[in-house]
Design a protein around this motif. Structure first.
Motif, PDB file in Angstrom:
ATOM      1  N   HIS A 121      -2.033   6.023 -35.659  1.00  0.00           N
ATOM      2  CA  HIS A 121      -1.935   6.484 -34.279  1.00  0.00           C
ATOM      3  C   HIS A 121      -3.260   6.658 -33.542  1.00  0.00           C
ATOM      4  O   HIS A 121      -3.275   6.649 -32.300  1.00  0.00           O
ATOM      5  CB  HIS A 121      -1.175   7.818 -34.239  1.00  0.00           C
ATOM      6  CG  HIS A 121       0.274   7.712 -34.602  1.00  0.00           C
ATOM      7  ND1 HIS A 121       0.719   7.730 -35.906  1.00  0.00           N
ATOM      8  CD2 HIS A 121       1.373   7.554 -33.824  1.00  0.00           C
ATOM      9  CE1 HIS A 121       2.028   7.601 -35.916  1.00  0.00           C
ATOM     10  NE2 HIS A 121       2.453   7.500 -34.672  1.00  0.00           N
ATOM     11  N   ASP A 122      -4.354   6.837 -34.247  1.00  0.00           N
ATOM     12  CA  ASP A 122      -5.582   7.280 -33.578  1.00  0.00           C
ATOM     13  C   ASP A 122      -6.474   6.164 -33.026  1.00  0.00           C
ATOM     14  O   ASP A 122      -7.377   6.446 -32.237  1.00  0.00           O
ATOM     15  CB  ASP A 122      -6.428   8.131 -34.538  1.00  0.00           C
ATOM     16  CG  ASP A 122      -5.849   9.522 -34.738  1.00  0.00           C
ATOM     17  OD1 ASP A 122      -4.751   9.787 -34.194  1.00  0.00           O
ATOM     18  OD2 ASP A 122      -6.474  10.333 -35.451  1.00  0.00           O
ATOM     19  N   PHE A 123      -6.247   4.923 -33.417  1.00  0.00           N
ATOM     20  CA  PHE A 123      -7.220   3.878 -33.071  1.00  0.00           C
ATOM     21  C   PHE A 123      -6.674   2.825 -32.106  1.00  0.00           C
ATOM     22  O   PHE A 123      -7.444   2.205 -31.376  1.00  0.00           O
ATOM     23  CB  PHE A 123      -7.718   3.195 -34.349  1.00  0.00           C
ATOM     24  CG  PHE A 123      -8.437   4.155 -35.260  1.00  0.00           C
ATOM     25  CD1 PHE A 123      -9.766   4.477 -35.039  1.00  0.00           C
ATOM     26  CD2 PHE A 123      -7.772   4.767 -36.304  1.00  0.00           C
ATOM     27  CE1 PHE A 123     -10.421   5.380 -35.848  1.00  0.00           C
ATOM     28  CE2 PHE A 123      -8.408   5.678 -37.130  1.00  0.00           C
ATOM     29  CZ  PHE A 123      -9.735   5.999 -36.896  1.00  0.00           C
ATOM     30  N   THR A 124      -5.395   2.644 -32.092  1.00  0.00           N
ATOM     31  CA  THR A 124      -4.775   1.724 -31.149  1.00  0.00           C
ATOM     32  C   THR A 124      -3.312   2.123 -31.001  1.00  0.00           C
ATOM     33  O   THR A 124      -2.784   2.878 -31.822  1.00  0.00           O
ATOM     34  CB  THR A 124      -4.894   0.265 -31.621  1.00  0.00           C
ATOM     35  OG1 THR A 124      -4.444  -0.618 -30.576  1.00  0.00           O
ATOM     36  CG2 THR A 124      -4.064   0.017 -32.870  1.00  0.00           C
ATOM     37  N   THR A 125      -2.674   1.646 -29.963  1.00  0.00           N
ATOM     38  CA  THR A 125      -1.272   1.990 -29.729  1.00  0.00           C
ATOM     39  C   THR A 125      -0.384   0.830 -30.165  1.00  0.00           C
ATOM     40  O   THR A 125      -0.451  -0.261 -29.594  1.00  0.00           O
ATOM     41  CB  THR A 125      -1.021   2.298 -28.237  1.00  0.00           C
ATOM     42  OG1 THR A 125      -1.869   3.391 -27.844  1.00  0.00           O
ATOM     43  CG2 THR A 125       0.427   2.686 -28.006  1.00  0.00           C
ATOM     44  N   LEU A 126       0.406   1.079 -31.188  1.00  0.00           N
ATOM     45  CA  LEU A 126       1.320   0.062 -31.698  1.00  0.00           C
ATOM     46  C   LEU A 126       2.738   0.369 -31.227  1.00  0.00           C
ATOM     47  O   LEU A 126       3.181   1.514 -31.290  1.00  0.00           O
ATOM     48  CB  LEU A 126       1.277   0.017 -33.227  1.00  0.00           C
ATOM     49  CG  LEU A 126      -0.069  -0.345 -33.867  1.00  0.00           C
ATOM     50  CD1 LEU A 126       0.044  -0.350 -35.390  1.00  0.00           C
ATOM     51  CD2 LEU A 126      -0.563  -1.698 -33.370  1.00  0.00           C
ATOM     52  N   GLN A 127       3.414  -0.657 -30.782  1.00  0.00           N
ATOM     53  CA  GLN A 127       4.788  -0.526 -30.320  1.00  0.00           C
ATOM     54  C   GLN A 127       5.751  -1.052 -31.379  1.00  0.00           C
ATOM     55  O   GLN A 127       5.356  -1.729 -32.327  1.00  0.00           O
ATOM     56  CB  GLN A 127       4.979  -1.300 -29.009  1.00  0.00           C
ATOM     57  CG  GLN A 127       3.996  -0.936 -27.909  1.00  0.00           C
ATOM     58  CD  GLN A 127       4.184   0.476 -27.394  1.00  0.00           C
ATOM     59  OE1 GLN A 127       5.252   1.071 -27.560  1.00  0.00           O
ATOM     60  NE2 GLN A 127       3.148   1.015 -26.762  1.00  0.00           N
ATOM     61  N   GLU A 128       6.992  -0.734 -31.205  1.00  0.00           N
ATOM     62  CA  GLU A 128       8.026  -1.250 -32.108  1.00  0.00           C
ATOM     63  C   GLU A 128       7.964  -2.789 -32.123  1.00  0.00           C
ATOM     64  O   GLU A 128       7.885  -3.423 -31.072  1.00  0.00           O
ATOM     65  CB  GLU A 128       9.407  -0.781 -31.650  1.00  0.00           C
ATOM     66  CG  GLU A 128      10.531  -1.206 -32.578  1.00  0.00           C
ATOM     67  CD  GLU A 128      11.873  -0.635 -32.172  1.00  0.00           C
ATOM     68  OE1 GLU A 128      12.885  -1.020 -32.776  1.00  0.00           O
ATOM     69  OE2 GLU A 128      11.908   0.208 -31.245  1.00  0.00           O
ATOM     70  N   GLY A 129       7.937  -3.362 -33.301  1.00  0.00           N
ATOM     71  CA  GLY A 129       7.847  -4.809 -33.445  1.00  0.00           C
ATOM     72  C   GLY A 129       6.438  -5.312 -33.691  1.00  0.00           C
ATOM     73  O   GLY A 129       6.256  -6.462 -34.104  1.00  0.00           O
ATOM     74  N   ASP A 130       5.420  -4.472 -33.411  1.00  0.00           N
ATOM     75  CA  ASP A 130       4.040  -4.852 -33.706  1.00  0.00           C
ATOM     76  C   ASP A 130       3.802  -4.846 -35.210  1.00  0.00           C
ATOM     77  O   ASP A 130       4.581  -4.272 -35.986  1.00  0.00           O
ATOM     78  CB  ASP A 130       3.066  -3.882 -33.027  1.00  0.00           C
ATOM     79  CG  ASP A 130       2.974  -4.092 -31.526  1.00  0.00           C
ATOM     80  OD1 ASP A 130       3.407  -5.154 -31.052  1.00  0.00           O
ATOM     81  OD2 ASP A 130       2.478  -3.182 -30.833  1.00  0.00           O
ATOM     82  N   TRP A 131       2.671  -5.466 -35.610  1.00  0.00           N
ATOM     83  CA  TRP A 131       2.312  -5.567 -37.027  1.00  0.00           C
ATOM     84  C   TRP A 131       1.005  -4.839 -37.301  1.00  0.00           C
ATOM     85  O   TRP A 131       0.132  -4.740 -36.441  1.00  0.00           O
ATOM     86  CB  TRP A 131       2.136  -7.034 -37.430  1.00  0.00           C
ATOM     87  CG  TRP A 131       3.413  -7.821 -37.579  1.00  0.00           C
ATOM     88  CD1 TRP A 131       4.242  -8.240 -36.578  1.00  0.00           C
ATOM     89  CD2 TRP A 131       3.988  -8.298 -38.798  1.00  0.00           C
ATOM     90  NE1 TRP A 131       5.291  -8.953 -37.092  1.00  0.00           N
ATOM     91  CE2 TRP A 131       5.164  -9.007 -38.455  1.00  0.00           C
ATOM     92  CE3 TRP A 131       3.613  -8.213 -40.140  1.00  0.00           C
ATOM     93  CZ2 TRP A 131       5.971  -9.616 -39.410  1.00  0.00           C
ATOM     94  CZ3 TRP A 131       4.416  -8.825 -41.095  1.00  0.00           C
ATOM     95  CH2 TRP A 131       5.580  -9.508 -40.730  1.00  0.00           C
ATOM     96  N   LEU A 132       0.892  -4.357 -38.530  1.00  0.00           N
ATOM     97  CA  LEU A 132      -0.396  -3.934 -39.064  1.00  0.00           C
ATOM     98  C   LEU A 132      -0.554  -4.570 -40.439  1.00  0.00           C
ATOM     99  O   LEU A 132       0.422  -4.973 -41.070  1.00  0.00           O
ATOM    100  CB  LEU A 132      -0.515  -2.410 -39.127  1.00  0.00           C
ATOM    101  CG  LEU A 132       0.388  -1.598 -40.078  1.00  0.00           C
ATOM    102  CD1 LEU A 132      -0.108  -1.612 -41.515  1.00  0.00           C
ATOM    103  CD2 LEU A 132       0.487  -0.143 -39.603  1.00  0.00           C
ATOM    104  N   VAL A 133      -1.808  -4.660 -40.897  1.00  0.00           N
ATOM    105  CA  VAL A 133      -2.088  -5.233 -42.207  1.00  0.00           C
ATOM    106  C   VAL A 133      -2.907  -4.226 -43.003  1.00  0.00           C
ATOM    107  O   VAL A 133      -3.750  -3.522 -42.443  1.00  0.00           O
ATOM    108  CB  VAL A 133      -2.838  -6.586 -42.081  1.00  0.00           C
ATOM    109  CG1 VAL A 133      -4.158  -6.429 -41.345  1.00  0.00           C
ATOM    110  CG2 VAL A 133      -3.073  -7.211 -43.452  1.00  0.00           C
ATOM    111  N   GLN A 134      -2.645  -4.118 -44.294  1.00  0.00           N
ATOM    112  CA  GLN A 134      -3.395  -3.184 -45.123  1.00  0.00           C
ATOM    113  C   GLN A 134      -3.568  -3.727 -46.539  1.00  0.00           C
ATOM    114  O   GLN A 134      -2.754  -4.511 -47.030  1.00  0.00           O
ATOM    115  CB  GLN A 134      -2.686  -1.823 -45.180  1.00  0.00           C
ATOM    116  CG  GLN A 134      -1.347  -1.831 -45.907  1.00  0.00           C
ATOM    117  CD  GLN A 134      -0.855  -0.416 -46.231  1.00  0.00           C
ATOM    118  OE1 GLN A 134      -1.621   0.546 -46.275  1.00  0.00           O
ATOM    119  NE2 GLN A 134       0.441  -0.284 -46.475  1.00  0.00           N
TER     120      GLN A 134
END
Length: 400
Positions: free
Chosen positions: A184-197
């Motif tokens: 939550h603190d670095f960018t705003t992600l919406q439903e359907g967006d992706w992140l990688v880890q």
């Protein structure tokens, strides 16, 4: 007699110094895992019995620890290779180990405690409340402790009919909080967006998967290849992981095309890194325009090298994140709101406690036996023989 027994026995001899009798020790009710110098946890950690806490002085309170995890960072602190340093304690005993003559460090950073007595002038906390420590290296490998209310945060034992369990409460401070804040603190992600880890099977990684899934965010997860990869993939998928791959697949040039299909051509804007090294360099190249790479660990112990073109042409932003710093920079209201949000995820079945094993240091056990048990735990952790998070339950010492 083994080396560990001789070391433990020497500590017992020091505790029996003039001014602190054996009979007083037997009547004492508190115990802590302590050390006097940094080093190998299998040799420097010692269980120390110390007198029962008096009633709390004004503006303080007494707490009883229910469960306290042994996290990898805790071991690094004992070894002396972690940036956060604990404070020496000299008030446990009148003489010997834990006194002004021989101060000690008390191990442990995270844990769940119950308020047992409240001193005058303390507001907002009452006997029976559950609390967690927000001061780094607060010494949670203890049975009881006197603390300032500024060092702790109350967590809801019950929320909308949901009763928080001890394991979830004991492990809420670091891993789920880190996961939530990085999302939550670095960018705003919406439903359907992706992140990688990477490190997706770690405690933080699993919390990231669950919190992201609860918000409709899709996750591309990388883990080290292993014989039971299919089992691990199934486990992470059951938590809500969208895709689980190995680091070996990062080198496959066709992967970018596959990811473009999975994301419908939308760039990935958030990457979470706890590994470092060349695998993180390759993972960073999967981020799209205006992506953010957040680093919160360095498990590979390799330098973090980032592609220059990512900064120039894609406006990559790189950040470091440390949950302890977050607590230091936020006030009680914001800290409490975070705890409430995490408990809400738990109440809806969207965030589960980590796989764990509870090791009890019994109140009937001698300090020598307790010392051996603690050191055996550390030896097993060093050898990778615990596949689960280990939590300590430190019972008050029996008087008989």
């Amino acid at each position: 007699m083994s080396l560990s027994s001789r070391l433990a026995s020497s500590c017992l001899v020091r505790r029996g110094a003039p001014g602190f009798s054996t009979s007083a020790l037997r009547a004492a009710s508190n115990r802590a895992v302590v050390y006097t110098k940094n080093g190998d946890p299998t040799s420097v950690l010692t269980a120390l019995t110390h007198p029962k806490l008096p009633s709390p002085p004004p503006s303080t309170l007494n707490i009883k620890f229910l469960l306290a995890p042994i996290n990898p960072a805790d071991i690094n602190v004992v070894e002396g290779v972690y940036p956060a340093k604990p404070q020496l304690t000299s008030s446990l005993t009148q003489s010997g180990l834990g006194s002004a003559d021989t101060p000690v460090y008390v191990g442990g950073n995270e844990g769940l405690a119950e308020v047992t007595e409240v001193g005058s002038g303390v507001e907002g906390v009452k006997k029976g409340d559950w609390v967690i420590m927000t001061r780094p290296q607060a010494g949670t490998w203890s049975s009881n402790k006197n603390v300032s209310p500024r060092e702790l945060l109350k967590v809801p034992r019950e929320l909308d009919g949901f009763k928080l369990d001890e394991v979830s409460g004991a492990t809420i401070t670091v891993n789920p909080a880190t996961a939530y804040n990085m999302i939550h603190d670095f960018t705003t992600l919406q439903e359907g967006d992706w992140l990688v880890q990477n490190g997706a099977n770690s405690a933080v990684g699993q919390a990231v998967i669950q919190i992201a899934a609860a918000k409709g965010i899709k996750t591309l997860n990388f883990v080290r290849n292993r014989d039971n990869f299919s089992e691990l993939k199934a486990q992470l998928t059951s938590l809500g992981a969208t895709t689980v791959l190995t680091y070996d697949e990062l080198a496959d040039k066709s992967l970018r095309g596959k990811i473009k299909e999975w994301t419908d051509g939308k760039g990935i804007r958030l990457g979470l890194n706890c590994v470092g090294g060349k695998d993180t360099t390759l993972m960073t190249q999967l981020l799209g325009q205006d992506g953010h790479l957040v680093t919160y660990g360095a498990m590979s112990k390799q330098p973090l090298s980032l592609p220059t073109p990512m900064f120039i042409f894609k406006n990559l932003q790189a950040h470091g994140f440390w949950q302890s710093r977050w607590y230091q920079q936020r006030g009680p209201a914001e800290q409490g709101e975070l705890m409430k949000k995490l408990v809400q995820f738990m109440s809806k079945g969207q965030l589960s406690p980590p796989e764990h094993e509870i090791v009890t240091i019994g109140g009937h056990e001698s300090d020598e036996t307790a010392t051996q048990k603690v050191r055996e735990i550390m030896s097993k952790l060093a050898a990778g023989r615990f596949g689960k998070k280990v939590l300590l339950r430190m019972e008050e010492v029996s008087s008989d």
